[in-house]
Write a protein that holds these residues in place. Structure first.
Motif, PDB file in Angstrom:
ATOM      1  N   GLY A   1      32.019 -44.814  49.326  1.00  0.00           N
ATOM      2  CA  GLY A   1      31.876 -43.745  48.322  1.00  0.00           C
ATOM      3  C   GLY A   1      30.461 -43.611  47.784  1.00  0.00           C
TER       4      GLY A   1
ATOM      5  N   ASN B   1      33.318 -38.341  44.506  1.00  0.00           N
ATOM      6  CA  ASN B   1      33.279 -39.779  44.813  1.00  0.00           C
ATOM      7  C   ASN B   1      33.017 -40.599  43.563  1.00  0.00           C
TER       8      ASN B   1
ATOM      9  N   ASP C   1      36.124 -40.387  41.469  1.00  0.00           N
ATOM     10  CA  ASP C   1      37.152 -41.201  42.126  1.00  0.00           C
ATOM     11  C   ASP C   1      36.990 -42.681  41.759  1.00  0.00           C
ATOM     12  N   ASN C   2      35.750 -43.161  41.788  1.00  0.00           N
ATOM     13  CA  ASN C   2      35.492 -44.562  41.409  1.00  0.00           C
ATOM     14  C   ASN C   2      35.905 -44.815  39.968  1.00  0.00           C
TER      15      ASN C   2
ATOM     16  N   LYS D   1      39.588 -44.828  39.704  1.00  0.00           N
ATOM     17  CA  LYS D   1      40.174 -45.930  40.468  1.00  0.00           C
ATOM     18  C   LYS D   1      39.958 -47.292  39.782  1.00  0.00           C
TER      19      LYS D   1
HETATM   20 MG    MG Z   1      34.542 -45.347  45.757  1.00  0.00          MG
END
Ligand code: MG
Ligand code: ATP
Length: 461
Positions: free
Chosen positions: A423, A360, A363-364, A367
């Motif tokens: 998340g 998570n 992923d952040n 992203k």
């Molecule tokens: Mg996130």
């Protein structure tokens, strides 16, 4: 659950103590009665010897020519009316005396044993004669050859002691059940506050989480009452949070649903093929968002219900395999991924929850980092922990929002609008379950976000 009650258990613990105390008191009373009886009877023997000497003094002081004289039983000379009763007669038979002069018995009672029993030493002695035990007091008269001996059957004393014992035993027989009943009643009334507490909890409805009354509780039950109230408080807070969460979740789920509906209506009204294709692409994106939201919700639910399976986990290898999953998306956006640090790092954790937490955060980073940026994962030792840091070159998070972003469904206004806002809430819940800590700072290059995950270290096997 055992069948026994608290009342019964306490009674069974107290009753033996009371019984033993009663027995000890009875034994002490018995032994002191025995001692006192012996003292009184011995004193009586001394008195008897002295009285006898006073009575016989004149008779025995003279020259030794008198014949041996047996003193008859007094009740022989009385008629039946005046005769002493049987018990008194038995008591009389239990006594004897002998008066000696110059080594010869001169006067003796009808109950006395004759010269086959030699004269006893001065003072008290005990002897056995004809299956009977006798207590003898021997009084040598100073400056004479006279010795007075008085005796008494020990059975007399034993009978008296036995009578005392019986007299002690019968009241005890009545007293013991009374003490038992009083103890039971005392325990029952002493436990009534606990019963009151149970009643308060049992009679309330399942959704009533208000605190219980503790003001009437005795001092030693106060901590229990307060702990229950503390628990009820926690329960009501977490229920409130759950309620708010499910409201938010329902709301979030409704949003893509409304989007899908709108897009479908637009699709129906679309005139050109190009228009239709664009709407279908939007529909796919909308469905992806809904799927992502449902997945994140399921992950969040799993964090609290997943049974922990703690084991040593190689942090470097795990981070490498998780980073590899982001390889495709990172390269599509020209984001440079890197992993550095100690490859021997070993942490004690549940591998699936740990993977969920790290992925998570990565992923952040991937992203929110703009095209052409970089994401760097490092693993370093920090005192007795291993610190996994994920640094990115994205917009970062303002310091005053560092706490808020861990709340469920909290999102900052960013260009990137694909996200469920769950998340970091998942990361925070996992950290709590794995005794890890999460903190947000700024990377050494001065912009972006650095997320530090501190995990408990375990020694290399
Ligand atoms: Mg996130
Ligand atoms: P989800 O992770 O559930 O798909 P999300 O990424 O929006 O959705 P979180 O991971 O909880 O939700 O993050 C909360 C918010 O914090 C994000 O919306 C984003 O605004 C901000 N944030 C998180 N990580 C970063 C980061 N590396 N850089 C910049 N902002 C971030």
């Amino acid at each position: 659950m055992s069948d026994s009650t608290l009342n019964g258990k306490l009674f069974l613990r107290i009753a033996p103590t009371v019984a033993v105390t009663i027995l000890i008191v009875a034994a002490l009373a018995f032994s002191s009665a025995t001692r006192e009886i012996n003292n009184i009877y011995d004193a009586q023997l001394i008195d008897d010897a002295n009285v006898l000497w006073t009575l016989l003094q004149r008779k025995l002081d003279g020259p030794l020519q008198i014949a041996q004289q047996r003193v008859p039983d007094i009740d022989f000379s009385m008629d039946d009316q005046l005769a002493l009763n049987q018990d008194a007669d038995d008591y009389a038979d239990a006594h004897m005396f002998r008066a000696w002069k110059a080594g010869r018995i001169v006067v003796y009672s009808s109950t006395a044993f004759l010269s086959e029993v030699p004269r006893q030493n001065a003072g008290f002695s005990t002897l056995e004669h004809g299956k009977e035990e006798w207590r003898i007091y021997t009084l040598p008269i100073p400056n004479t050859e006279i010795v007075i001996e008085v005796g008494e059957k020990l059975a007399l004393r034993k009978t008296l002691v036995a009578n005392i014992l019986l007299n002690l035993f019968f009241p005890l027989l009545i007293l013991v059940p009374i003490i038992g009943c009083l103890t039971w009643l005392g325990i029952s009334s002493g436990l009534s506050p606990i019963r009151g507490l149970v009643r308060q909890i049992r009679t309330r409805s399942p959704d009533d989480l208000s605190t219980i009354r503790v003001s009437e509780l005795p001092r030693d039950l106060l901590p229990l009452g307060r702990s229950i109230n503390h628990l009820l408080g926690k329960l009501s807070r977490s229920l409130e949070l759950e309620r708010r969460f499910s409201d938010l979740a329902a709301h979030q789920l409704r949003t893509p649903q409304a989007g899908v509906k709108l897009l479908l209506q637009m699709l129906a009204a679309a005139d050109t093929e190009a228009e239709r294709r664009a709407i279908i692409a939007d529909l796919v994106a909308c469905s992806d968002r809904a799927t992502h939201l449902i997945e994140q919700l399921l992950r969040l639910a799993r964090v609290s219900h997943h049974p922990l399976e703690l084991k040593p986990v190689r942090l470097y290898e795990l981070a490498a395999s998780l980073l590899a999953d982001f390889g495709k998306i990172a390269s599509s956006r020209r984001i440079q991924l890197s992993l550095a640090g100690d490859d021997r790092a070993l942490v004690g954790a549940d591998e699936s929850l740990l993977s969920l937490m790290i992925s998570n955060v990565i992923d952040n980073a991937v992203k929110y980092t703009p095209v052409g940026g970089r994401v760097e994962v490092t693993i370093a030792r920090e005192r007795d922990c291993w610190c996994l840091s994920v640094c990115d070159s994205g917009p970062g998070i303002p310091t005053d929002k560092h706490e808020a972003v861990f709340q469920r469904f909290y999102r900052l206004d960013t260009l990137q609008n694909e996200g469920a806002g769950l998340g970091l809430a998942i990361v925070s819940d996992v950290a709590a379950r794995l005794s890890a800590t999460v903190s947000l700072t700024t990377p050494r290059w001065g912009e972006g976000l650095k997320a530090d995950l501190l995990l408990p270290h375990i020694e290399n096997a």
